[in-house]
Motif scaffolding. Structure first.
Motif, mmCIF file in Angstrom:
data_model
loop_
_atom_site.group_PDB
_atom_site.id
_atom_site.type_symbol
_atom_site.label_atom_id
_atom_site.label_comp_id
_atom_site.label_asym_id
_atom_site.label_seq_id
_atom_site.Cartn_x
_atom_site.Cartn_y
_atom_site.Cartn_z
ATOM 1 N N GLU A 1 16.883 -1.574 0.343
ATOM 2 C CA GLU A 1 17.777 -1.937 1.357
ATOM 3 C C GLU A 1 17.312 -2.045 2.807
ATOM 4 N N ASP A 2 16.543 -0.790 3.100
ATOM 5 C CA ASP A 2 16.162 -0.488 4.583
ATOM 6 C C ASP A 2 15.166 -1.559 4.935
ATOM 7 N N PHE A 3 14.404 -2.112 3.979
ATOM 8 C CA PHE A 3 13.428 -3.066 4.411
ATOM 9 C C PHE A 3 13.958 -4.440 4.249
ATOM 10 N N LEU A 4 15.074 -4.584 3.365
ATOM 11 C CA LEU A 4 15.552 -5.864 3.729
ATOM 12 C C LEU A 4 16.368 -6.032 5.094
ATOM 13 N N LEU A 5 16.938 -5.084 5.455
ATOM 14 C CA LEU A 5 17.366 -5.016 7.001
ATOM 15 C C LEU A 5 16.313 -5.347 7.973
ATOM 16 N N LYS A 6 15.278 -4.756 7.749
ATOM 17 C CA LYS A 6 14.348 -5.169 8.665
ATOM 18 C C LYS A 6 13.630 -6.536 8.842
ATOM 19 N N ILE A 7 13.901 -7.039 7.627
ATOM 20 C CA ILE A 7 13.519 -8.448 7.288
ATOM 21 C C ILE A 7 14.607 -9.369 7.953
ATOM 22 N N ALA A 8 15.832 -9.166 7.552
ATOM 23 C CA ALA A 8 16.810 -9.833 8.099
ATOM 24 C C ALA A 8 17.133 -9.718 9.696
ATOM 25 N N VAL A 9 17.045 -8.852 10.043
ATOM 26 C CA VAL A 9 17.155 -8.652 11.591
ATOM 27 C C VAL A 9 15.954 -9.215 12.349
ATOM 28 N N ALA A 10 14.806 -9.013 11.992
ATOM 29 C CA ALA A 10 13.585 -9.798 12.313
ATOM 30 C C ALA A 10 13.709 -11.464 12.414
ATOM 31 N N ALA A 11 14.384 -11.751 11.181
ATOM 32 C CA ALA A 11 14.413 -13.238 10.914
ATOM 33 C C ALA A 11 15.644 -13.873 12.121
ATOM 34 N N ARG A 12 16.525 -12.944 12.214
ATOM 35 C CA ARG A 12 17.490 -13.336 13.213
ATOM 36 C C ARG A 12 17.057 -13.406 14.741
ATOM 37 N N GLU A 13 16.133 -12.579 14.861
ATOM 38 C CA GLU A 13 15.695 -12.428 16.307
ATOM 39 C C GLU A 13 14.552 -13.237 16.662
ATOM 40 N N GLN A 14 13.565 -13.641 15.411
ATOM 41 C CA GLN A 14 12.297 -14.245 15.883
ATOM 42 C C GLN A 14 12.451 -15.857 15.010
ATOM 43 N N GLY A 15 13.336 -16.091 14.212
ATOM 44 C CA GLY A 15 13.715 -17.013 13.486
ATOM 45 C C GLY A 15 12.884 -17.070 12.080
ATOM 46 N N ALA A 16 11.863 -16.347 11.966
ATOM 47 C CA ALA A 16 11.213 -16.077 10.602
ATOM 48 C C ALA A 16 10.697 -14.710 10.488
ATOM 49 N N SER A 17 10.417 -14.221 9.464
ATOM 50 C CA SER A 17 9.957 -12.872 9.330
ATOM 51 C C SER A 17 9.390 -12.814 7.789
ATOM 52 N N GLY A 18 8.421 -11.955 7.672
ATOM 53 C CA GLY A 18 7.656 -11.833 6.402
ATOM 54 C C GLY A 18 7.020 -10.444 6.066
ATOM 55 N N ALA A 19 7.073 -10.271 4.667
ATOM 56 C CA ALA A 19 6.388 -8.860 4.649
ATOM 57 C C ALA A 19 4.890 -9.002 4.333
ATOM 58 N N ILE A 20 4.065 -7.983 4.526
ATOM 59 C CA ILE A 20 2.700 -8.056 4.540
ATOM 60 C C ILE A 20 2.220 -6.741 3.988
ATOM 61 N N ARG A 21 1.043 -6.668 3.491
ATOM 62 C CA ARG A 21 0.575 -5.306 2.962
ATOM 63 C C ARG A 21 -0.943 -5.489 3.156
ATOM 64 N N PRO A 22 -1.583 -4.268 3.002
ATOM 65 C CA PRO A 22 -3.072 -4.175 3.599
ATOM 66 C C PRO A 22 -3.850 -4.823 2.199
ATOM 67 N N LEU A 23 -4.821 -5.616 2.378
ATOM 68 C CA LEU A 23 -5.593 -5.933 1.295
ATOM 69 C C LEU A 23 -6.243 -4.613 0.377
ATOM 70 N N VAL A 24 -6.080 -4.742 -0.679
ATOM 71 C CA VAL A 24 -6.780 -3.791 -1.633
ATOM 72 C C VAL A 24 -8.358 -3.944 -1.700
ATOM 73 N N SER A 25 -8.721 -5.261 -1.950
ATOM 74 C CA SER A 25 -10.107 -5.760 -2.224
ATOM 75 C C SER A 25 -10.784 -6.697 -1.145
ATOM 76 N N THR A 26 -12.000 -6.576 -0.983
ATOM 77 C CA THR A 26 -12.492 -7.434 0.001
ATOM 78 C C THR A 26 -12.408 -8.939 -0.530
ATOM 79 N N VAL A 27 -12.120 -9.772 0.295
ATOM 80 C CA VAL A 27 -12.013 -11.361 0.073
ATOM 81 C C VAL A 27 -13.443 -11.876 0.352
ATOM 82 N N ILE A 28 -14.138 -12.646 -0.663
ATOM 83 C CA ILE A 28 -15.456 -13.258 -0.581
ATOM 84 C C ILE A 28 -15.198 -14.683 -0.756
ATOM 85 N N ALA A 29 -16.093 -15.360 -0.150
ATOM 86 C CA ALA A 29 -15.947 -17.024 -0.416
ATOM 87 C C ALA A 29 -17.431 -17.224 -1.236
ATOM 88 N N THR A 30 -17.318 -18.025 -2.298
ATOM 89 C CA THR A 30 -18.542 -18.253 -2.982
ATOM 90 C C THR A 30 -19.113 -19.869 -2.974
#
Length: 437
Positions: free
Chosen positions: A155-184
């Motif tokens: 709930e505490d994270f949902l609160l952050k998302i809801a308040v940020a969406a109200r203030e900015q128009g949109a909000s989203g959760a992010i997480r650090p990348l675990v692995s390096t991203v490569i192009a082949t």
């Protein structure tokens, strides 16, 4: 609940998915802090191909409940969330309606989805618009979009998302990348790699002003509906709304593979096993054993309350736990157990999670005969069979009251270890057994 010296991701607070009553979140972060309307859209139309199972992963069961029910409960317990729209494929529409009814979900509306994820989300948003004579849901100020297979959102994270969406128009959760991203290259060789510290993984939940995300979907192209994956990008592309990105907790992980279902079950079992309630009579021997159990189980990091028979009769002890240990010296103890089973059933306490009920009979005579033990085993099996139909797991333990302090401590230690294992594993196959310590 914080991780203790390991890397296993767990919910930050048991109430994140164990609240008995909808809206019963007193004392949790964010309660009463929202002064605008919030609703949720859960797209749940995926086929779950990566799990390798015939059943879509959102409908896979553990602890007698489908995964999506746990996710719904995570939102339903939040008092300031008014409506939850679950979007499902046509083949699963009746199944989803039955899940809502079986597990008593109150804030949920089930709607038919589309052929792709974005089409399903748009269907969910349209549920707040209504058509013709339909009575639409109340259009929210903010809508949260979340994956049906991420059950551990707090709930505490949902609160952050809801308040940020109200203030900015949109909000989203992010997480650090675990692995390096490569192009082949097209031949399968390394082309280049990205500097991992500059990038983040986009996660759910995501929040939006309802009018912004709805208008973004109204303007979507067929290519967006068919191949798009990122809701935040649609808000930026079609409405010029740049989302506020918030780093989320590690518990936001998504059930993707079969092993993730086992991990989710393990997390819930561990959290359910954090507390127990010992129900005891008034005789000195059972009271002594109850306090000894409290001490030993406490040493195993379990919070244990002791409830007398008199308080038990009021039914007020039920909300304390999903684990109960009934300590008795009476040969007619099964009548008390049947009364407890009826109490759990009448209160609906076992609807969402299986209740563990362990009958510990202290044998204060010299020793029970084999025929007496067999008779007790048969009686326990009969009661356990009926209790299991009500999602109550009944186990029996016969403890001899041995003489000598050292032998008694050893017996109590063995009893505590067995009791803790039964509570943590919640194995239906062992119900109706009589263990002898």
């Amino acid at each position: 609940m914080e991780p203790k010296g390991d890397n296993i991701d767990r919910p930050l607070h048991p109430a994140g998915f164990m609240t008995c009553e909808t809206g019963s979140n007193e004392g949790l972060p964010g309660c009463g802090s929202i002064d605008f309307t919030v609703a949720v859209v859960l797209p749940a139309g995926g086929s779950g191909e990566r799990t390798g199972l015939l059943t879509p992963k959102q409908f896979c069961k553990f602890l007698n409940r489908p995964l999506i029910s746990y996710t719904i409960q995570a939102f339903e317990r939040v008092a300031w969330i008014e409506n939850i729209v679950v979007v499902v494929a046509k083949d699963n529409l009746d199944l989803m309606v039955n899940i809502v009814q079986q597990f008593g979900h109150k804030k949920v509306t089930v709607v038919l989805g589309g052929s792709t994820r974005h089409r399903s989300i748009f269907k969910g948003l349209q549920a707040f618009q209504g058509r013709g004579d339909e009575s639409p849901l109340t259009k929210p100020k903010v809508v949260i979009i979340h994956d049906a297979v991420r059950p551990f959102v707090e709930e505490d994270f949902l609160l952050k998302i809801a308040v940020a969406a109200r203030e900015q128009g949109a909000s989203g959760a992010i997480r650090p990348l675990v692995s390096t991203v490569i192009a082949t290259t097209s031949e399968g060789y390394l082309d280049h790699s990205l500097e991992r510290v500059k990038y983040r993984a986009s996660e759910m939940p995501q929040g939006f002003m309802y009018d912004i995300i709805y208008q973004a979907y109204v303007q979507c192209s067929e290519a967006d509906f068919e191949f798009g994956t990122e809701c935040l990008h649609l808000a930026l592309q079609y409405c010029g709304t740049n989302a506020k990105l918030i780093e989320g907790p590690s518990t936001l992980w998504k059930v993707t593979y079969k092993r993730d279902l086992f991990a989710a079950e393990s997390i819930i079992k561990e959290t359910l096993s954090q507390a127990a309630c010992v129900v005891t009579g008034v005789c000195a021997e059972s009271t002594q054993l109850a306090h000894a159990l409290q001490k030993r189980l406490g040493a195993l990091d379990m919070q244990v309350d002791i409830i007398s028979t008199l308080l038990r009769s009021t039914g007020k002890f039920i909300s304390k736990s999903w684990n109960f240990i009934h300590v008795t010296v009476s040969n007619s103890c099964l009548e008390d157990v049947q009364e407890l089973v009826r109490t759990f059933e009448e209160s609906g306490h076992a609807v969402l999670y299986p209740v563990v009920l362990i009958l510990v009979q202290l044998d204060v005579s010299e020793q029970s005969s084999a025929s007496e033990r067999m008779a007790m085993l048969g009686a326990i099996r009969d009661v356990a069979t009926e209790a299991r139909r009500r999602n109550i797991l009944l186990y029996g333990i016969l403890l001899n009251h041995v003489q000598g302090a050292e032998k008694w401590q050893e017996a109590v230690e063995n009893l505590s270890q067995i009791t803790a294992a039964l509570i943590k594993e919640r194995n239906p196959a062992l119900t109706g057994q009589l263990l002898w310590v």
